[in-house]
Design a protein around this motif. Structure first.
Motif, short mmCIF file in Angstrom:
data_model
loop_
_atom_site.label_atom_id
_atom_site.label_comp_id
_atom_site.label_asym_id
_atom_site.label_seq_id
_atom_site.Cartn_x
_atom_site.Cartn_y
_atom_site.Cartn_z
N LYS A 41 10.88 9.27 3.83
CA LYS A 41 10.25 8.41 2.83
C LYS A 41 11.07 7.15 2.63
O LYS A 41 12.29 7.20 2.45
CB LYS A 41 10.12 9.17 1.51
CG LYS A 41 9.46 8.36 0.40
CD LYS A 41 9.34 9.16 -0.88
CE LYS A 41 8.68 8.33 -2.00
NZ LYS A 41 8.53 9.12 -3.24
N GLY A 42 10.39 6.00 2.67
CA GLY A 42 11.05 4.72 2.48
C GLY A 42 11.47 4.05 3.77
O GLY A 42 11.84 2.86 3.75
N ASP A 43 11.43 4.77 4.90
CA ASP A 43 11.81 4.16 6.18
C ASP A 43 10.79 3.10 6.59
O ASP A 43 9.59 3.21 6.31
CB ASP A 43 11.88 5.22 7.28
CG ASP A 43 13.10 6.11 7.17
OD1 ASP A 43 13.98 5.79 6.36
OD2 ASP A 43 13.16 7.13 7.89
N ILE A 44 11.29 2.07 7.28
CA ILE A 44 10.43 1.07 7.91
C ILE A 44 10.71 1.14 9.41
O ILE A 44 11.85 0.92 9.84
CB ILE A 44 10.70 -0.35 7.37
CG1 ILE A 44 10.51 -0.38 5.86
CG2 ILE A 44 9.78 -1.36 8.05
CD1 ILE A 44 10.87 -1.72 5.22
N LEU B 276 0.83 -1.20 0.00
CA LEU B 276 0.00 0.00 0.00
C LEU B 276 0.86 1.25 0.00
O LEU B 276 0.50 2.28 -0.59
CB LEU B 276 -0.93 -0.02 1.22
CG LEU B 276 -2.11 0.95 1.25
CD1 LEU B 276 -3.06 0.67 0.09
CD2 LEU B 276 -2.85 0.81 2.59
N ALA B 277 2.02 1.19 0.67
CA ALA B 277 2.89 2.36 0.77
C ALA B 277 3.49 2.76 -0.57
O ALA B 277 3.94 3.90 -0.73
CB ALA B 277 4.01 2.06 1.78
N THR B 278 3.50 1.84 -1.54
CA THR B 278 4.06 2.15 -2.87
C THR B 278 3.05 2.83 -3.78
O THR B 278 3.41 3.25 -4.88
CB THR B 278 4.57 0.87 -3.54
OG1 THR B 278 3.45 0.00 -3.80
CG2 THR B 278 5.58 0.15 -2.66
N LYS B 279 1.81 2.92 -3.32
CA LYS B 279 0.74 3.49 -4.13
C LYS B 279 0.31 4.84 -3.56
O LYS B 279 0.46 5.09 -2.37
CB LYS B 279 -0.45 2.54 -4.18
CG LYS B 279 -0.11 1.15 -4.69
CD LYS B 279 -1.30 0.22 -4.54
CE LYS B 279 -0.94 -1.21 -4.98
NZ LYS B 279 -2.08 -2.15 -4.78
N ARG C 5 5.53 6.83 3.76
CA ARG C 5 5.24 7.18 2.36
C ARG C 5 5.99 8.44 1.93
O ARG C 5 6.39 8.57 0.78
CB ARG C 5 3.75 7.44 2.20
CG ARG C 5 2.94 6.26 1.67
CD ARG C 5 1.54 6.75 1.31
NE ARG C 5 0.77 5.74 0.63
CZ ARG C 5 -0.41 5.28 1.06
NH1 ARG C 5 -0.93 5.75 2.17
NH2 ARG C 5 -1.05 4.36 0.37
N LYS C 6 6.11 9.39 2.86
CA LYS C 6 6.78 10.65 2.55
C LYS C 6 7.40 11.20 3.82
O LYS C 6 7.07 10.77 4.92
CB LYS C 6 5.80 11.65 1.94
CG LYS C 6 4.72 12.12 2.88
CD LYS C 6 3.82 13.17 2.19
CE LYS C 6 2.81 13.75 3.15
NZ LYS C 6 1.97 14.79 2.53
N ASP C 7 8.32 12.13 3.67
CA ASP C 7 8.99 12.72 4.82
C ASP C 7 7.97 13.29 5.79
O ASP C 7 6.99 13.93 5.38
CB ASP C 7 9.94 13.83 4.39
CG ASP C 7 11.14 13.30 3.59
OD1 ASP C 7 11.27 12.07 3.46
OD2 ASP C 7 11.92 14.14 3.09
N ILE C 8 8.20 13.07 7.08
CA ILE C 8 7.28 13.54 8.12
C ILE C 8 8.04 14.51 9.03
O ILE C 8 9.14 14.21 9.50
CB ILE C 8 6.72 12.36 8.95
CG1 ILE C 8 5.94 11.41 8.04
CG2 ILE C 8 5.84 12.87 10.08
CD1 ILE C 8 5.49 10.14 8.73
#
Length: 532
Positions: A397-400, A50-53, A255-258
Motif C-alpha cells: 500500500k502506497g507504492d508507486i 483516485l488511489a486515495t479514495k 491501494r492495498k497490499d497485493i
C-alpha cells in the motif's frame, strides 16, 4: 471482430468468473467539458487522486434488454463501418465502438485528444448496425457510453480500413498485423491469478485517444486503470504493420497490499497439439478431425544471463503453475511457432495465422520470475494460459510502480528471437517401443520424448557433424539419448526416454539443448512430464 474472437473473449471472461472469485469492477465516468487541457501527467494525477479514495463499482444504468443479452444477440449488434470515427476524413486510423451488454455491461468513457485538448465521445446509435439484432428500437441516452473500442488502420494510402487493435473487457487488449488473425491477448495487470482468495481484474475505466495526423504512422492511447487494489495511468503507442508493436508506459498506485502482482500479462488458449496423444486409449485423446487447436504453443524467455528457454505448453489435468526465476529479464512471450495450415485444418479460426506476443522490458525490472499458469480446458472457447512477470519485491500500500515495455505481435519469427536453433516440435509416447511392439530391452514405465530443433546453423551442418544432446532430468534416469539430422525441417531431432524412479509419482522436469563441442547450437527446451 470475428464471431470467433468475440465468443472466445467473452467466454474466457465468463470462465475466469467461474474459476476465481472475480470482483465486479468499476468504470464510473463523468462528462468533461469540451476543450479540457490534456497531458499524460493529468492521467497520472487522476490515478494518484483516485488511489486515495475507496474503490467504487460502476453503477451506470443499462437497459434490461442489453443487461440480459446472450452472446448470439450481442454478436448481431455490428459496428457501422460507414460511420467509423475519422473515416470521412480519410485519416490513417479510424475508431469503431463496442456496445454495452452481454458480458460487457460496464461503461467506459472514451475521449478524443486534439491540439492538447480533450472531449468525450458521446454515445450514438449511429455507430452501430442493429438491423440483424433483436433491439426493439428507441433512442438510447447520450450517456449510455461504450464497452470498448476497436482501432482500424489503412495500411496503404486510400486503402481499406482493417482492424488492428481492440480494447474490450477489464484491461484486455488484442493486436493483429495486416495478415494476422486475433489470438493471444495482453492486459494491463494480473492480480492474484489462481490464488485461493480469487483473482482480481483491474479495468481501464477511461481512455483518451490522440487524433492522428493525415500522415501518422502511430496511434497514441492513454488509459486510466482502477480496481480494488490499484489505480494506474497507461500510455500505449500502437505501431501497426506486418509485425505490429505496442509500446507501454505505466505508473501504478497501490491501494492495498497485493499478494501477487503480474506485470505485462499475456493470456492465450491451448487445447491440444502435437505433444498430445492421438490414439483413443491415450488419456489426452481428443475426438476432433483438427490435428491441433491452440492460439499459442509455448512460452519463450530470454533471461538476464542471456539464456534462451522455450517451454512448450500443455493442457494439464489440474492447474499447473511454474515460476522461472530471473534477474532483469530481457524478454518473454507466448509464442505461436507452428504456422502450417495443414497442422490445424481450420478454415474458420485460422490458427495458423495467429500471432506470437513478445514482451521486451524497458530498463531493469530487477529480481523476480516469469510465471506460467496452465489451466485444464475441454474446449477452445476458454483462455487457459497466462504468463506474466512477478517481482521479488511485494507491492505494498502506497507504492508507486513504473513498468515500461514493448509488445511485438508477429506470426512469423521475430528476427533474433531467438538467434540460434529453436524447438519447433515436441512429441511424446510410451517408452520402450520398437514400432508397435515392445522392445526386448524395454524399461517398464519409461516414456519417450522427441524434439525437433531448427534454425540457426543447424540446417548447414553436415550429417556427420558431432552434434550431441545435453539432457537434464529432475528425477529418474535418461535412456538412449540420440540426435540425428532431420532434413525435412532443416535441423536435428533428439530422441530420449526417461525411466521414472519407482514409487515416486511426482512430475519430472526436463531440459534439453544441442551442442557441438563447447558450442551451444540451440535454445534450451524445457518441459514437464506430468505422469498422469
Amino acid at each position: 471482430m470475428s464471431a470467433h474472437t468475440l465468443s472466445r473473449r467473452g467466454l474466457a471472461l465468463a470462465a475466469a468468473a467461474v474459476l476465481t472469485a472475480v470482483c465486479v469492477l468499476s468504470a464510473t465516468t463523468r462528462a468533461h467539458a469540451s476543450g479540457h487541457a490534456f497531458s499524460f501527467d493529468m492521467v497520472k494525477a487522476q490515478a494518484k487522486a483516485l488511489a486515495t479514495k475507496p474503490y467504487t463499482p460502476d453503477s451506470s444504468p443499462l437497459p434490461d434488454f442489453f443487461k440480459n443479452m446472450k452472446y448470439p444477440a450481442y454478436y448481431e449488434i455490428k459496428s457501422n463501418l460507414d460511420n467509423l470515427l475519422w473515416r470521412n476524413e480519410r485519416l490513417p486510423f479510424a475508431l469503431g465502438f463496442f456496445h454495452r451488454g452481454y458480458l460487457f455491461p460496464r461503461k467506459v468513457a472514451i475521449n478524443v485528444v486534439q491540439n492538447g485538448k480533450y472531449e468525450e465521445i458521446p454515445f450514438s446509435e449511429d455507430h452501430f448496425d442493429y438491423r440483424k439484432s433483436q433491439y426493439p428500437g428507441g433512442r438510447l441516452p447520450k450517456d449510455m457510453g461504450y464497452a470498448g473500442f476497436v482501432i482500424y488502420h489503412a495500411y496503404e494510402e486510400g486503402g481499406r480500413y482493417k482492424e488492428c487493435m481492440v480494447f474490450l473487457g477489464a484491461s484486455y487488449f488484442r493486436v493483429k498485423g495486416e495478415d494476422q488473425e486475433y489470438g493471444v491477448s495482453a492486459r494491463g495487470l494480473a492480480i492474484d491469478t489462481v490464488e485461493p482468495q480469487g483473482e482480481e481484474f483491474p479495468v481501464f475505466r477511461e481512455f483518451w485517444v490522440e487524433k492522428p495526423a493525415s500522415d501518422a504512422k502511430k496511434l497514441v492511447i492513454y488509459a486510466l486503470m482502477d480496481s480494488q487494489s490499484v489505480t494506474g495511468a497507461y500510455r500505449f503507442v500502437l505501431i501497426p504493420g506486418l509485425r505490429p508493436q505496442v509500446d507501454v508506459q505505466s505508473e501504478v498506485f497501490v491501494r492495498k497490499d497485493i499478494h501477487k502482482l503480474g506485470v505485462a500479462p499475456l493470456t492465450s488458449m491451448y487445447w491440444y497439439g502435437e505433444n498430445t496423444g492421438r490414439f483413443p486409449k491415450d488419456p489426452r485423446y481428443v475426438d476432433d478431425f483438427r490435428p491441433e487447436v491452440h492460439d499459442s504453443d509455448g512460452l519463450l524467455m530470454h533471461t538476464g544471463a542471456g539464456e534462451w528457454i522455450f517451454r512448450p505448453l500443455i493442457n494439464p489435468k489440474r492447474i499447473l503453475g511454474n515460476a522461472f526465476s530471473d534477474n532483469n529479464p530481457r524478454g518473454f512471450g507466448l509464442m505461436q511457432r507452428d504456422h502450417d495450415f495443414s497442422h490445424y485444418q481450420d478454415l474458420e479460426a485460422l490458427y495458423h495465422i495467429r500471432p506470437s506476443a513478445w514482451v521486451e522490458p524497458g530498463g531493469g525490472w530487477g529480481r523476480g520470475h516469469v510465471e506460467l499458469v496452465q489451466i485444464p480446458t475441454d474446449a477452445e472457447r476458454y483462455d487457459n494460459i497466462v504468463s506474466y512477470w512477478v517481482s521479488d519485491t511485494p507491492a505494498r500500500k502506497g507504492d508507486i510502480l513504473h513498468y515500461d515495455y514493448s509488445v511485438t505481435f508477429a506470426h512469423d519469427q521475430i528476427p533474433g528471437v531467438p538467434p540460434a536453433g529453436r524447438a519447433i516440435n515436441t512429441f511424446q509416447m510410451r517408452g520402450g517401443m520398437c514400432g508397435s511392439d515392445p522392445c526386448p530391452d524395454a524399461v517398464p514405465g519409461s516414456h519417450m520424448f522427441g524434439i525437433d530443433f531448427s534454425g540457426g546453423i543447424l540446417g548447414d551442418l553436415p550429417t556427420k557433424a558431432p552434434v550431441k544432446p545435453d539432457i537434464w532430468v529432475s528425477a529418474g534416469r535418461i535412456i538412449k539419448p540420440v540426435a540425428i539430422p532431420n532434413p525435412y525441417d532443416h535441423g536435428w531431432r533428439v530422441y530420449f526416454e526417461v525411466a521414472p524412479p519407482e514409487g515416486d509419482p511426482r512430475p519430472i522436469e526436463m531440459r534439453v539443448f544441442l551442442k557441438r563441442g563447447d558450442d551451444i547450437l540451440t535454445e534450451t527446451w524445457s518441459y514437464v512430464w506430468m505422469r498422469d
